[in-house]
Structure formats: C-alpha cells, structure tokens
Scaffold this motif. Structure first.
Motif, PDB file in Angstrom:
ATOM      1  N   ASP A 152       3.358 -14.801 -13.177  1.00 54.23           N
ATOM      2  CA  ASP A 152       3.203 -13.815 -12.113  1.00 54.23           C
ATOM      3  C   ASP A 152       4.559 -13.495 -11.495  1.00 54.23           C
ATOM      4  O   ASP A 152       5.543 -14.172 -11.760  1.00 54.23           O
ATOM      5  CB  ASP A 152       2.200 -14.273 -11.060  1.00 54.23           C
ATOM      6  CG  ASP A 152       2.680 -15.474 -10.248  1.00 54.23           C
ATOM      7  OD1 ASP A 152       3.738 -16.062 -10.570  1.00 54.23           O
ATOM      8  OD2 ASP A 152       1.996 -15.836  -9.281  1.00 54.23           O
ATOM      9  N   SER A 207       0.258   0.947  -8.278  1.00 55.16           N
ATOM     10  CA  SER A 207      -0.621   0.074  -7.495  1.00 55.16           C
ATOM     11  C   SER A 207      -0.789   0.576  -6.076  1.00 55.16           C
ATOM     12  O   SER A 207       0.087   1.227  -5.520  1.00 55.16           O
ATOM     13  CB  SER A 207      -0.014  -1.337  -7.410  1.00 55.16           C
ATOM     14  OG  SER A 207       0.234  -1.865  -8.674  1.00 55.16           O
ATOM     15  N   ILE A 237      -0.344  -6.362  -3.352  1.00 64.53           N
ATOM     16  CA  ILE A 237      -1.107  -5.380  -4.104  1.00 64.53           C
ATOM     17  C   ILE A 237      -2.599  -5.582  -3.852  1.00 64.53           C
ATOM     18  O   ILE A 237      -3.094  -6.707  -3.907  1.00 64.53           O
ATOM     19  CB  ILE A 237      -0.790  -5.481  -5.609  1.00 64.53           C
ATOM     20  CG1 ILE A 237       0.671  -5.134  -5.855  1.00 64.53           C
ATOM     21  CG2 ILE A 237      -1.716  -4.600  -6.437  1.00 64.53           C
ATOM     22  CD1 ILE A 237       1.158  -5.426  -7.262  1.00 64.53           C
ATOM     23  N   ILE A 271      -4.747  -2.214  -8.773  1.00 70.23           N
ATOM     24  CA  ILE A 271      -3.941  -1.604  -9.827  1.00 70.23           C
ATOM     25  C   ILE A 271      -4.614  -0.280 -10.170  1.00 70.23           C
ATOM     26  O   ILE A 271      -5.792  -0.251 -10.516  1.00 70.23           O
ATOM     27  CB  ILE A 271      -3.843  -2.505 -11.069  1.00 70.23           C
ATOM     28  CG1 ILE A 271      -3.062  -3.778 -10.732  1.00 70.23           C
ATOM     29  CG2 ILE A 271      -3.179  -1.755 -12.233  1.00 70.23           C
ATOM     30  CD1 ILE A 271      -3.030  -4.807 -11.849  1.00 70.23           C
ATOM     31  N   ILE A 274      -4.340  -8.520 -10.939  1.00 69.63           N
ATOM     32  CA  ILE A 274      -3.909  -8.950  -9.610  1.00 69.63           C
ATOM     33  C   ILE A 274      -4.207 -10.431  -9.452  1.00 69.63           C
ATOM     34  O   ILE A 274      -5.332 -10.880  -9.695  1.00 69.63           O
ATOM     35  CB  ILE A 274      -4.626  -8.147  -8.510  1.00 69.63           C
ATOM     36  CG1 ILE A 274      -4.307  -6.662  -8.662  1.00 69.63           C
ATOM     37  CG2 ILE A 274      -4.204  -8.648  -7.122  1.00 69.63           C
ATOM     38  CD1 ILE A 274      -5.084  -5.775  -7.715  1.00 69.63           C
ATOM     39  N   GLY A 320      -2.158 -11.341  -4.280  1.00 67.46           N
ATOM     40  CA  GLY A 320      -1.831  -9.927  -4.293  1.00 67.46           C
ATOM     41  C   GLY A 320      -0.587  -9.572  -5.071  1.00 67.46           C
ATOM     42  O   GLY A 320       0.115  -8.630  -4.736  1.00 67.46           O
ATOM     43  N   THR A 321      -0.350 -10.323  -6.112  1.00 65.57           N
ATOM     44  CA  THR A 321       0.797 -10.043  -6.963  1.00 65.57           C
ATOM     45  C   THR A 321       0.308  -9.652  -8.351  1.00 65.57           C
ATOM     46  O   THR A 321      -0.873  -9.728  -8.644  1.00 65.57           O
ATOM     47  CB  THR A 321       1.742 -11.257  -7.033  1.00 65.57           C
ATOM     48  OG1 THR A 321       2.943 -10.863  -7.683  1.00 65.57           O
ATOM     49  CG2 THR A 321       1.111 -12.427  -7.748  1.00 65.57           C
ATOM     50  N   LEU A 322       1.239  -9.232  -9.187  1.00 73.00           N
ATOM     51  CA  LEU A 322       0.887  -8.964 -10.578  1.00 73.00           C
ATOM     52  C   LEU A 322       0.946 -10.259 -11.358  1.00 73.00           C
ATOM     53  O   LEU A 322       1.854 -11.070 -11.177  1.00 73.00           O
ATOM     54  CB  LEU A 322       1.859  -7.954 -11.190  1.00 73.00           C
ATOM     55  CG  LEU A 322       1.817  -6.549 -10.620  1.00 73.00           C
ATOM     56  CD1 LEU A 322       2.906  -5.690 -11.268  1.00 73.00           C
ATOM     57  CD2 LEU A 322       0.455  -5.912 -10.818  1.00 73.00           C
ATOM     58  N   PRO A 362       5.214 -10.841  -4.895  1.00 76.67           N
ATOM     59  CA  PRO A 362       4.824  -9.538  -4.358  1.00 76.67           C
ATOM     60  C   PRO A 362       5.903  -8.877  -3.496  1.00 76.67           C
ATOM     61  O   PRO A 362       6.020  -7.652  -3.479  1.00 76.67           O
ATOM     62  CB  PRO A 362       3.564  -9.841  -3.547  1.00 76.67           C
ATOM     63  CG  PRO A 362       3.616 -11.291  -3.262  1.00 76.67           C
ATOM     64  CD  PRO A 362       4.372 -11.919  -4.397  1.00 76.67           C
TER      65      PRO A 362
END
Length: 111
Positions: free
Chosen positions: A86, A20, A7, A10, A59, A63-65, A89
């Motif tokens: 987290d 995203s 990501i 967002i 983020i 690059g993940t939530l 991704p």
C-alpha cells in the motif's frame, strides 16, 4: 472532517492513473508513470509498472491505495506479517492533481 486526507472511493483505474474521491470532497488523479523512473522506492512499487498488477488497486483500511495481488512481508515486533502493498494516503494526496487538470474544456460554439 479529518485533517488527514484519505481516499473514499476509486472512480477509475486506467494505465498508470487512478482517479479517486477524497474525504476532502475532491476528485483527484494520481499519475504513477513518471514515478516508475524514480529511485529509492520499495522494490514492490516498481512491480506496479506491470498493468496486469496495477489495475487491481483497491482501497485499504486507512483510505489508501493497496494492491492485494502484490503482497509484501514485513517484520513488526519480531513477528513476520504478509500484507498487501500500500501507499501512504498523505503522500498520495500531495502527489495527486485535481481532476480539472485532466478535463477538456468544452465550449458551446459550433465548429
């Protein structure tokens, strides 16, 4: 371009959906509502069913939530660390849908 999707931005957080931008150039939507009924996930995941927690998605470094308001403690190399919860991704990408699935079709016809 990296072969691993991640990501980059967002765009929108709404009740249990996150839209995203990905490094692939795609805009994709993750809908978590059905996943809250699945078993076998980390116990912290189910706390995201509370929108007051869920809405603070951000983020992470890779690059993940992540949710900094939902810390988890892990042990790595015999050392305890507290980190934001987290999600992977690659899994997020695989479970996401293109934004086109959520858009309404517009026509130029007058009703």
């Amino acid at each position: 371009m990296s072969n691993i999707p991640f990501i980059t931005q967002i765009i929108k957080v709404e009740p249990f959906k996150i839209t995203s931008m990905w490094n692939t150039g795609e805009v994709r939507v993750n809908d978590f509502e059905d996943e809250f009924n699945e078993s076998g996930k980390h116990e912290a995941f189910y706390q995201l069913a509370d929108y007051d927690i869920f809405k603070y998605a951000s983020i992470g470094d890779v690059g993940t939530l992540q949710w900094v308001n939902l810390p988890i403690t892990i042990t790595f190399a015999q050392e305890k660390m507290t980190l934001p919860f987290d999600l992977d991704p690659i899994v997020l990408y695989e479970k996401s849908q293109p934004i086109s699935k959520y858009r309404l079709v517009q026509t130029n016809e007058l009703v």
